[in-house]
Write a protein that holds these residues in place. Structure first.
Motif, PDB file in Angstrom:
ATOM      1  N   MET A  47     -35.499 -33.348  92.205  1.00  0.00           N
ATOM      2  CA  MET A  47     -35.528 -34.237  93.208  1.00  0.00           C
ATOM      3  C   MET A  47     -36.171 -35.170  93.997  1.00  0.00           C
ATOM      4  O   MET A  47     -36.994 -35.138  92.861  1.00  0.00           O
ATOM      5  CB  MET A  47     -35.908 -32.075  94.347  1.00  0.00           C
ATOM      6  N   GLY A  48     -36.485 -35.881  94.503  1.00  0.00           N
ATOM      7  CA  GLY A  48     -36.582 -36.928  95.500  1.00  0.00           C
ATOM      8  C   GLY A  48     -38.044 -36.412  96.419  1.00  0.00           C
ATOM      9  O   GLY A  48     -37.329 -35.936  96.586  1.00  0.00           O
ATOM     10  N   GLU A  49     -39.066 -37.199  96.138  1.00  0.00           N
ATOM     11  CA  GLU A  49     -39.918 -37.114  97.335  1.00  0.00           C
ATOM     12  C   GLU A  49     -40.287 -38.739  98.150  1.00  0.00           C
ATOM     13  O   GLU A  49     -40.505 -39.412  97.548  1.00  0.00           O
ATOM     14  CB  GLU A  49     -40.990 -36.531  96.477  1.00  0.00           C
ATOM     15  N   VAL A  50     -39.540 -38.622  99.266  1.00  0.00           N
ATOM     16  CA  VAL A  50     -39.866 -40.024  99.929  1.00  0.00           C
ATOM     17  C   VAL A  50     -40.676 -39.647 100.989  1.00  0.00           C
ATOM     18  O   VAL A  50     -40.602 -38.796 102.348  1.00  0.00           O
ATOM     19  CB  VAL A  50     -38.706 -39.980 100.418  1.00  0.00           C
ATOM     20  N   HIS A  51     -42.442 -40.263 101.060  1.00  0.00           N
ATOM     21  CA  HIS A  51     -42.761 -40.313 101.984  1.00  0.00           C
ATOM     22  C   HIS A  51     -42.685 -41.814 103.307  1.00  0.00           C
ATOM     23  O   HIS A  51     -42.743 -42.570 102.682  1.00  0.00           O
ATOM     24  CB  HIS A  51     -43.984 -40.916 101.385  1.00  0.00           C
ATOM     25  N   LEU A  52     -43.019 -41.150 104.769  1.00  0.00           N
ATOM     26  CA  LEU A  52     -42.827 -42.050 105.731  1.00  0.00           C
ATOM     27  C   LEU A  52     -44.134 -41.860 106.440  1.00  0.00           C
ATOM     28  O   LEU A  52     -44.471 -40.228 106.590  1.00  0.00           O
ATOM     29  CB  LEU A  52     -42.009 -41.529 106.408  1.00  0.00           C
ATOM     30  N   ARG A  53     -44.694 -43.031 106.534  1.00  0.00           N
ATOM     31  CA  ARG A  53     -46.189 -42.620 107.085  1.00  0.00           C
ATOM     32  C   ARG A  53     -46.455 -44.324 107.776  1.00  0.00           C
ATOM     33  O   ARG A  53     -46.065 -45.124 108.107  1.00  0.00           O
ATOM     34  CB  ARG A  53     -47.528 -43.319 105.820  1.00  0.00           C
ATOM     35  N   GLY A  54     -47.398 -43.919 109.450  1.00  0.00           N
ATOM     36  CA  GLY A  54     -46.757 -44.625 109.935  1.00  0.00           C
ATOM     37  C   GLY A  54     -46.837 -44.013 111.342  1.00  0.00           C
ATOM     38  O   GLY A  54     -46.928 -42.586 111.821  1.00  0.00           O
TER      39      GLY A  54
END
Length: 377
Positions: A56-63
């Motif tokens: 499975m994928g893991e995509v982080h969004l920060r901000g």
């Protein structure tokens, strides 16, 4: 695609040592079973099973605008989700079709983690990046450096308490009371041997369970630690049992029940689209304007006997007219009779409707039943 061309998870050597049979799944060499599909399925229903989901994928969004970016990119409203919560949502195309279904965790006020399906990681990442343009957010694809281990079943909480909450467990920041108090679709972050660890009470089996996100180079140590603490309470499980478990629980699989040519409402997922609680997002206009008249809808089917319908089997009405198609089917290990999910004409979707499925050239009488087929207490 030969085995040499497939991607491997950090736990491949563990699976090989356990005697796993492997399969190509979305370009990954994944364990389909270790011994018996039925035994693995029953272990999760009665005790606990451990799965490698590192494909499975893991995509982080920060901000500061990470939440707003996700509100624009996904069908659900993520910006108001509290820290420590998870939400199931859909990534839609402009025309309202489903590009993927995914889970998003809010790890901090300005930090979200999105979990795409294995086959959709590249496409989801591209879509999220494009849709986040103009927002104050940074996107990081951590899929290659993150492993995902699931522990599912009624004994899962007790096993993780034994494995991960002792003084020498290597876990910091997540205490026993945090695990016990954690509700469904909640998560807690800490560290394992100094590296980030996320424990979420989520899963794809219809049972109580947890999913553990850890740095790839620590996956083997974590797997071994959990299995050593669990002893015979825990059974390694492959993709075959994962599929029968999720089917009994009425959980859709992308590529079977969900796809680019299907609208959320057809799959019974209209409630995941936040039309009333947020502004514009990709796919909103198409969903609002869609004419659902005559579009097939997802239903559950149940039958007697031992013959199970498979994906692609034709569904017919009493007069022999084709009215739909099976998307997933199995002889339910828990219920002891055939079950299936299928898309059928909306006029035939009411529970109790009698239909027929073509099973390898022979008619199988089926009846429309509510989803899920099996619900844990």
């Amino acid at each position: 695609m030969g085995d040499q061309d497939l991607r491997s998870t950090p736990l491949e050597a563990v699976h090989e040592a356990l005697g796993a049979t492997f399969t190509d799944f979305a370009g990954w060499r994944m364990p389909v079973r270790y011994d018996s599909d039925l035994a693995e399925h029953r272990a999760v229903r009665e005790s606990a099973g451990i799965f490698d989901l590192s494909h499975m994928g893991e995509v982080h969004l920060r901000g500061p605008q990470a939440g707003e970016a996700l509100d624009h990119a996904l069908a659900g409203k993520l910006s108001t989700m509290s820290v420590g919560r998870a939400k199931y949502s859909l990534l839609l195309a402009e025309d309202g079709g489903i590009l993927d279904d995914l889970i998003t965790y809010r790890l901090a006020e300005d930090h979200f983690l999105v979990i795409p399906n294995a086959a959709g990681v590249a496409e989801d990442l591209a879509a999220l990046t494009e849709r986040a343009a103009g927002f104050a957010v940074e996107i990081e694809d951590a899929s290659a450096t993150t492993a995902l281990i699931a522990v599912q079943g009624p004994e899962s909480e007790r096993i993780l308490l034994d494995a991960l909450t002792g003084a020498d467990s290597g876990v910091d920041g997540i205490a026993a009371e945090d695990l016990v108090a954690m509700r469904y679709y909640r998560a807690a972050g800490g560290t394992y041997r100094g590296a980030p660890l996320l424990i979420a009470r989520t899963g794809y089996t219809g049972e109580d369970g947890f999913e553990l996100y850890v740095r790839s180079d620590l996956a083997v140590a974590l797997w071994d630690q959990v299995t050593a603490a669990a002893g015979d309470r825990l059974t390694p499980c492959g993709l075959a049992s994962r599929d029968t478990l999720r089917l009994e629980a009425g959980m859709p699989l992308y590529g079977n029940e969900l796809g680019r040519d299907l609208l959320p409402a057809q799959a019974g997922l209209g409630r995941t689209v936040a039309l009333a609680t947020k502004g514009d997002f990709v796919g909103r206009a198409a969903v609002e304007d869609a004419d659902l008249t005559g579009r097939p809808v997802l239903v559950g089917l149940a039958a007697e006997g031992r013959r199970a319908a498979r994906a692609g089997a034709e569904v017919r009405d009493a007069e022999g007219t084709a009215v739909g198609v099976v998307t997933s089917g199995v002889l339910s290990p828990t219920l002891g009779h055939p079950i299936a999910m299928a898309y059928v004409s909306p006029s035939l979707a009411d529970p109790g409707t009698d239909l027929v499925v073509d099973v390898r050239g022979r008619d199988l009488p089926v009846r429309v039943v509510p989803l899920p087929f099996l619900r844990r207490d």
